[in-house]
Write an enzyme that holds these catalytic residues in place. Structure first.
Site, short mmCIF file in Angstrom:
data_model
loop_
_atom_site.label_atom_id
_atom_site.label_comp_id
_atom_site.label_asym_id
_atom_site.label_seq_id
_atom_site.Cartn_x
_atom_site.Cartn_y
_atom_site.Cartn_z
N ASP A 1 14.80 -28.43 9.63
CA ASP A 1 15.92 -29.13 8.97
C ASP A 1 17.14 -29.27 9.89
O ASP A 1 18.28 -29.06 9.49
CB ASP A 1 16.34 -28.39 7.67
N HIS B 1 15.48 -34.35 3.57
CA HIS B 1 15.73 -33.02 3.00
C HIS B 1 16.55 -33.18 1.72
O HIS B 1 17.55 -33.92 1.72
CB HIS B 1 16.47 -32.15 4.00
C1 GRF Z 1 11.06 -33.90 -1.26
O1 GRF Z 1 12.01 -33.25 -2.03
C2 GRF Z 1 11.48 -33.93 0.17
O2 GRF Z 1 12.85 -34.03 0.35
C3 GRF Z 1 11.03 -32.59 0.65
O3 GRF Z 1 9.81 -32.39 0.01
C4 GRF Z 1 9.76 -33.12 -1.21
C5 GRF Z 1 8.56 -34.00 -1.13
O4 GRF Z 1 8.34 -34.73 -2.29
N1 GRF Z 1 11.08 -32.49 2.08
P1 GRF Z 1 7.18 -35.83 -2.27
O5 GRF Z 1 5.91 -35.14 -1.78
O6 GRF Z 1 7.61 -36.92 -1.34
O7 GRF Z 1 7.03 -36.30 -3.69
#
Ligand code: GRF
Length: 209
Positions: A149, A108
């Protein structure tokens, strides 16, 4: 250890962790990816890294039990032992969580328990952090329970907020940290260095950082 990834978007976290496995730094195999969004960027990354990928959408199943059964079928087919949520914008069905107790991680882009929960994803997180006037934000990797979360925290790392930050500039710096910390947490898990006592994670064998 076989890893099963779930993603909904670009998949940069998937790629960052998968590459550390493929290089041998983390002794685990990126065994499969499930995505719920047709055409999501993560499919291209999976293809490039030769990780089998599946489009599985809740809306293609009338019964939630059939949806969960399909997810479990894929997970079992690839002998997955640890699930990594990497930007997966759905809750996993309870049947999947029950089949993987303390074996699902999520990342997160904030310091939980602040700025998390349903609807708190992507740029909304960074907008809320800036609107609150925070001086620091960061990244959290946690074990997943049935709430959004939520669950025992494995690792956190902070990111300083600069006075001219926008949600975009902040998101970019946070994402860089995500790419490091997720692999670090997976490595700890794979090396059996996490113990869960009374709902809290203890890291065994000294500091990792
Ligand atoms: C990231 O910011 C992650 O923390 C959140 O969703 C986003 C995903 O980014 N849960 P990616 O698809 O891994 O580039």
């Amino acid at each position: 250890m076989n890893l099963g990834f779930f993603a909904s978007g670009s998949g940069s976290n998937f790629e960052a962790v998968a590459k550390r496995c493929l290089s041998g730094e983390i002794t685990a195999t990126p065994a499969m990816l499930i995505c719920n969004v047709e055409g999501a960027g993560v499919f291209e990354r999976a293809e490039r890294l030769q990780v089998p990928s599946y489009l599985v959408r809740r809306e293609d199943f009338t019964d939630g039990r059939d949806f969960a059964a399909r997810l479990l079928e894929i997970l079992h087919e690839h002998r997955v032992e640890l699930i990594l949520l990497a930007g997966y914008l759905r809750k996993l069905p309870p049947a999947v969580l029950r089949a993987f107790p303390n074996r699902v991680l999520n990342i997160h882009p904030a310091l939980l328990p602040a700025f998390g929960g349903k609807g708190m994803y992507g740029h909304r997180v960074h907008e809320a952090v800036l609107a609150a006037g925070c001086r620091i934000t960061g990244v959290t990797v946690h074990l997943v329970d049935e709430e959004y979360d939520h669950g025992p925290i494995v690792l956190q790392r902070e990111v300083e907020i600069q006075k001219d930050d926008t949600p975009e500039t902040l998101a970019a710096r946070v994402l860089e940290v995500e790419h490091q910390i997720y692999g670090d947490a997976v490595k700890l898990f794979v090396e059996n260095r996490l113990s869960i006592e009374r709902g809290q994670v203890r890291i065994l064998g000294g500091s990792i950082l």
